[in-house]
Every structure is written in structure tokens, then in C-alpha cells.
Design a protein around this motif. Structure first.
Motif, PDB file in Angstrom:
ATOM      1  N   PHE A 126       0.842  -1.202   0.000  1.00  0.00           N
ATOM      2  CA  PHE A 126       0.000   0.000   0.000  1.00  0.00           C
ATOM      3  C   PHE A 126       0.877   1.251   0.000  1.00  0.00           C
ATOM      4  CE2 PHE A 126      -2.290   3.322   2.438  1.00  0.00           C
ATOM      5  CZ  PHE A 126      -3.428   3.451   1.657  1.00  0.00           C
ATOM      6  N   ALA A 127       1.850   1.283   0.876  1.00  0.00           N
ATOM      7  CA  ALA A 127       2.761   2.430   0.921  1.00  0.00           C
ATOM      8  C   ALA A 127       3.505   2.580  -0.397  1.00  0.00           C
ATOM      9  CB  ALA A 127       3.748   2.263   2.077  1.00  0.00           C
ATOM     10  N   ALA A 128       3.890   1.449  -0.997  1.00  0.00           N
ATOM     11  CA  ALA A 128       4.606   1.499  -2.275  1.00  0.00           C
ATOM     12  C   ALA A 128       3.714   2.042  -3.385  1.00  0.00           C
ATOM     13  CB  ALA A 128       5.115   0.106  -2.639  1.00  0.00           C
ATOM     14  N   ALA A 129       2.419   1.681  -3.360  1.00  0.00           N
ATOM     15  CA  ALA A 129       1.497   2.170  -4.387  1.00  0.00           C
ATOM     16  C   ALA A 129       1.331   3.686  -4.298  1.00  0.00           C
ATOM     17  CB  ALA A 129       0.146   1.476  -4.251  1.00  0.00           C
ATOM     18  N   LEU A 130       1.201   4.204  -3.080  1.00  0.00           N
ATOM     19  CA  LEU A 130       1.087   5.652  -2.915  1.00  0.00           C
ATOM     20  C   LEU A 130       2.388   6.349  -3.314  1.00  0.00           C
ATOM     21  CD1 LEU A 130      -0.900   5.964   0.436  1.00  0.00           C
ATOM     22  CD2 LEU A 130      -1.771   5.893  -1.910  1.00  0.00           C
ATOM     23  N   GLU A 131       3.512   5.721  -3.010  1.00  0.00           N
ATOM     24  CA  GLU A 131       4.801   6.272  -3.421  1.00  0.00           C
ATOM     25  C   GLU A 131       4.920   6.284  -4.947  1.00  0.00           C
ATOM     26  OE1 GLU A 131       8.897   7.484  -2.098  1.00  0.00           O
ATOM     27  OE2 GLU A 131       6.813   7.733  -1.486  1.00  0.00           O
ATOM     28  N   ALA A 132       4.386   5.236  -5.581  1.00  0.00           N
ATOM     29  CA  ALA A 132       4.402   5.173  -7.046  1.00  0.00           C
ATOM     30  C   ALA A 132       3.605   6.330  -7.644  1.00  0.00           C
ATOM     31  CB  ALA A 132       3.830   3.842  -7.522  1.00  0.00           C
ATOM     32  N   MET A 133       2.455   6.647  -7.044  1.00  0.00           N
ATOM     33  CA  MET A 133       1.663   7.780  -7.522  1.00  0.00           C
ATOM     34  C   MET A 133       2.490   9.064  -7.427  1.00  0.00           C
ATOM     35  SD  MET A 133      -2.143   6.873  -5.981  1.00  0.00           S
ATOM     36  CE  MET A 133      -3.054   8.037  -6.999  1.00  0.00           C
ATOM     37  N   ARG A 134       3.222   9.207  -6.348  1.00  0.00           N
ATOM     38  CA  ARG A 134       4.048  10.412  -6.167  1.00  0.00           C
ATOM     39  C   ARG A 134       5.175  10.466  -7.195  1.00  0.00           C
ATOM     40  NH1 ARG A 134       8.608  12.010  -3.551  1.00  0.00           N
ATOM     41  NH2 ARG A 134       9.003   9.974  -2.613  1.00  0.00           N
ATOM     42  N   HIS A 135       5.854   9.329  -7.402  1.00  0.00           N
ATOM     43  CA  HIS A 135       6.950   9.297  -8.368  1.00  0.00           C
ATOM     44  C   HIS A 135       6.452   9.644  -9.772  1.00  0.00           C
ATOM     45  CE1 HIS A 135       9.883   7.945  -5.571  1.00  0.00           C
ATOM     46  NE2 HIS A 135       9.503   6.681  -5.502  1.00  0.00           N
ATOM     47  N   LEU A 136       5.312   9.097 -10.147  1.00  0.00           N
ATOM     48  CA  LEU A 136       4.767   9.335 -11.481  1.00  0.00           C
ATOM     49  C   LEU A 136       4.409  10.804 -11.665  1.00  0.00           C
ATOM     50  CD1 LEU A 136       2.668   6.087 -11.637  1.00  0.00           C
ATOM     51  CD2 LEU A 136       4.384   6.707 -13.351  1.00  0.00           C
ATOM     52  N   GLN A 137       3.735  11.374 -10.662  1.00  0.00           N
ATOM     53  CA  GLN A 137       3.355  12.781 -10.768  1.00  0.00           C
ATOM     54  C   GLN A 137       4.586  13.687 -10.825  1.00  0.00           C
ATOM     55  OE1 GLN A 137       0.566  12.719  -7.374  1.00  0.00           O
ATOM     56  NE2 GLN A 137      -0.935  13.573  -8.775  1.00  0.00           N
TER      57      GLN A 137
END
Length: 385
Positions: A126-137
Motif C-alpha cells: 500500500f505504501a509502495a502504491a502511494l509512493e508510485a503515484m508520487r513518483h509518477l506525478q
């Protein structure tokens, strides 16, 4: 008729082991397409008239040439998109995808932390998925989210929506978890048809919140059908309502070994329509019988409740994949809000009971029995007794 959307599993390799994964992803297929073969498929998709190409897995970024495929899709004038669990979507990968031409990425968020991590079978996902959203943005790639609806996640949907709003999602795709692959091994996760009676009023409220937050709510093809909230949920579609299964109509699916299906979620054994190593994509699209099934069918294949439904001519039993995974063949789909309401009016409900387990292969199915039973009101004991 030509497809506008292609969903392409470019590898079955995955860095998660999700409990609801229909393809049982983890290891790459033994004979996945080469880079040259993938680039040739991109040319054939463009010739077919496809507008959007969504890369999935497994996990797409585990192919070393994933950005090369993205770049070719963009060069051919199509929109390259990706759906990801996000566990390994590093800042470097996000920047590389942006440079290749990635237009948007959908990150899977299937609950709050404990629920998401349970379904994804990896603590910290879950934390990785939210981090992925941040990296992409941060790389300049717009993000959306997608969510599986099941008995673990359904009560967390409002909180999931607030989470993805806070993380900048521009749209939210919701899909009911179908008992295929690993999900067939977990029937206790699967919604019962009568669960829709509580789910859909919640979805109406979530749709209002999405409008307020400028998030496009995108119900998947098995979120159905024709109840009082149909326009609320599907009013942005060309006809403003569900128009039947899109497999082989507006969509096409590609497996990593070149197998073609009308929908990527469908069982390969039943709906595999040919392989691009044996025939050109346009020939498979035009000539294969499984690919043409939805284009040529009427209502004769409907059975059970769906054969008697007022909406039969338009709906045709809804999502083919869902009906087959539940009851062994398409044409009768108990996950329907209109149907649940009609049965409730008659004092009845339907209940699914698994009677056969799945064999443990990609896109495999078990078998369920559909029981129609009277609604029994719970007995409430007086307080103080």
C-alpha cells in the motif's frame, strides 16, 4: 467495426502475488513475445484503428523493453497507458516512462493499508502504491487509480476515494472482483448478489464526491446494471447507459505470448481467438469465431433471470467474463443491481455457493451454484433482555 482500446499483458512476470489475480501472475510465460514481435504488434494495432493501448502484466515494467514499447505506441499516434501495482515504480522508472511518452498511469489501490496489503500479499505494498503515484506525478505523468470491490474492500470505498483524491488521481476505475485465478481460491472474498443492494447507494454517494473533487468515476463492465443509479454511474458514455459486453466489440486483449482475446480478462481456453505469430491481428479480429461472438449474438444465448429481463436486448447478460467465471457459461449474470432489486421486491435473494474449485492455472475458473432463497429478516432482541 474496429476496437478503440487494447489491453496488453506484455509479461506475466510480477513482483506481487495478489490474492485476486485472475492470471495468477508471478513468473513470465515460457514463450513471451520478443521486442521485435512487440513492435510489430504496435504497428498492427495502429492499422486496426486502436486509439488507446493499456500495458499491464504481471507488471509491465519488469520487461526491460517496456519503455521501447511505450515509445513505439506513441510514435504510431496511439495513447500509451499503463496499469500497475506500483511496488517497483521507482522515480527512475517513472521518468523513463514519461520520456518514452507515457500519457497516464493507473495505480491499483484495493483498500486501506491492512486490506490492500492482505489482498496484494506483500506487506508494504500500500505504501509502495502511494509512493508510485508520487513518483509518477513528479515525473509529469498524470495518475489515476483502480480498485477491486469485494467483501474486504467494499466498506472502505469512501476512504479509498479520499486517499486517491489526496494523491492527485484524475479518475477512478472500479471493478467487482471476479472469482477467476487466485480469486477463485478465495470465495469468501467474493460479493454476494444481494450485497449490491447496499453497494450501489454507496456508489451514488461516491459519484457525487467524485464530481465535487473533479475525479472521473469509471465503472468497470461488471458493475451493473440498469438500476436507479445507471445514469449517475454511466451517464458519460455515448448512450448514457450500459450497452452490453465490449469484448471483441470496442476492446481487444493481448497476452504476452501473442494470444489474442476479445477481453484480457476472459478465460484463454474458452476465448483464445488466435495468435499473432500465426495470423495478422486484423485477420484474427475479423475472422475468429470467439472474437466475433459478441458482434453476432442476440438474446438466444441468455438463460435464467437474464432471459426474462426487460433489458435483455440491450444488456445481453452484461459482462461475459463475470457470468462465465461464476456460472460456467455467459448469458446469466447475478451481479446486477436491477435484478437484485426485482428479486427483493418479491421477497427473494440469490446466493452463490462454490461447488468446484479451480485447477490452479492462469485464467482458470471454479464453479458456483446459484441458490434463490427467501429473504429472512433478522430477529432483533429487545434491549435489556
Amino acid at each position: 467495426m474496429r476496437p478503440i482500446l487494447a489491453v496488453w499483458e506484455i509479461t506475466l512476470a510480477c513482483d506481487l502475488a495478489c490474492g485476486h489475480c485472475g492470471s495468477r501472475a508471478g513468473k513470465a510465460r515460457p514463450d513471451e513475445l520478443t521486442t521485435a514481435e512487440c513492435l510489430e504488434i504496435v504497428d498492427q494495432l495502429a492499422e486496426l484503428g486502436v486509439i488507446e493501448v493499456v500495458l499491464i502484466g504481471g507488471e509491465a515494467y519488469l520487461r526491460e523493453d517496456w519503455c521501447e514499447i511505450i515509445a513505439k505506441i506513441a510514435a504510431r499516434g496511439m495513447q500509451p497507458l499503463i496499469t500497475t501495482g506500483g511496488r517497483g515504480m521507482t522515480a527512475e522508472r517513472a521518468r523513463a516512462a514519461k520520456a518514452a511518452g507515457l500519457e497516464s498511469a493507473s495505480v491499483s489501490i484495493d483498500g486501506l493499508e491492512a486490506t490492500h496489503d492482505l489482498q496484494r500479499a506483500v506487506k508494504g505494498s500500500f505504501a509502495a502504491a502511494l509512493e508510485a503515484m508520487r513518483h509518477l506525478q513528479e515525473a509529469g505523468v498524470p495518475v489515476s487509480a483502480n480498485t477491486q470491490i469485494n467483501r474486504l474492500s467494499q466498506h472502505e470505498l469512501p476512504a479509498i476515494l479520499e486517499t486517491i483524491i489526496a494523491h492527485g488521481a484524475h479518475s477512478w476505475q472500479i471493478q467487482i472482483t471476479v472469482p477467476m485465478g487466485r480469486a477463485a481460491d478465495r470465495p469468501e472474498w467474493i460479493l454476494q448478489p444481494y450485497d449490491l443492494l447496499g453497494l450501489f447507494p454507496m456508489l451514488e454517494q461516491l459519484a457525487a464526491r467524485c464530481r465535487e473533487a473533479d475525479v472521473l468515476l469509471w465503472p468497470g463492465n461488471n458493475v451493473g446494471y440498469f438500476g436507479p443509479y445507471e445514469t449517475t454511474l454511466r451517464g458519460t458514455l455515448p448512450r448514457g447507459h450500459h450497452v452490453g459486453c465490449g469484448a471483441g466489440m470496442s476492446g481487444i486483449g493481448i497476452e504476452a505470448d501473442g494470444t489474442i482475446k476479445g477481453c484480457p480478462s476472459m478465460a484463454t481456453k474458452t476465448w483464445g481467438s488466435g495468435n499473432v505469430r500465426d495470423a495478422r491481428l486484423v485477420e484474427i479480429w475479423e475472422r475468429s469465431l470467439p472474437m466475433r461472438w459478441n458482434r453476432e449474438r442476440g438474446t438466444a444465448e441468455l438463460w435464467g433471470f437474464c432471459s426474462t429481463c426487460y433489458y435483455a436486448e440491450v444488456c445481453k447478460g452484461g459482462c461475459t467474463w463475470t457470468a462465465e467465471a461464476l456460472l460456467g457459461k455467459p448469458g446469466n449474470n447475478p451481479w446486477c443491481h436491477h435484478r437484485a432489486l426485482e428479486l427483493e421486491r418479491d421477497g427473494k435473494r440469490e446466493r452463490l455457493v462454490q461447488v468446484e474449485t479451480a485447477p490452479g492455472e492462469p485464467f482458470d475458473q471454479g464453479r458456483f451454484e446459484l441458490i434463490v432463497e427467501p429473504i429472512v429478516e433478522p430477529i432483533v432482541e429487545p434491549i435489556g433482555r
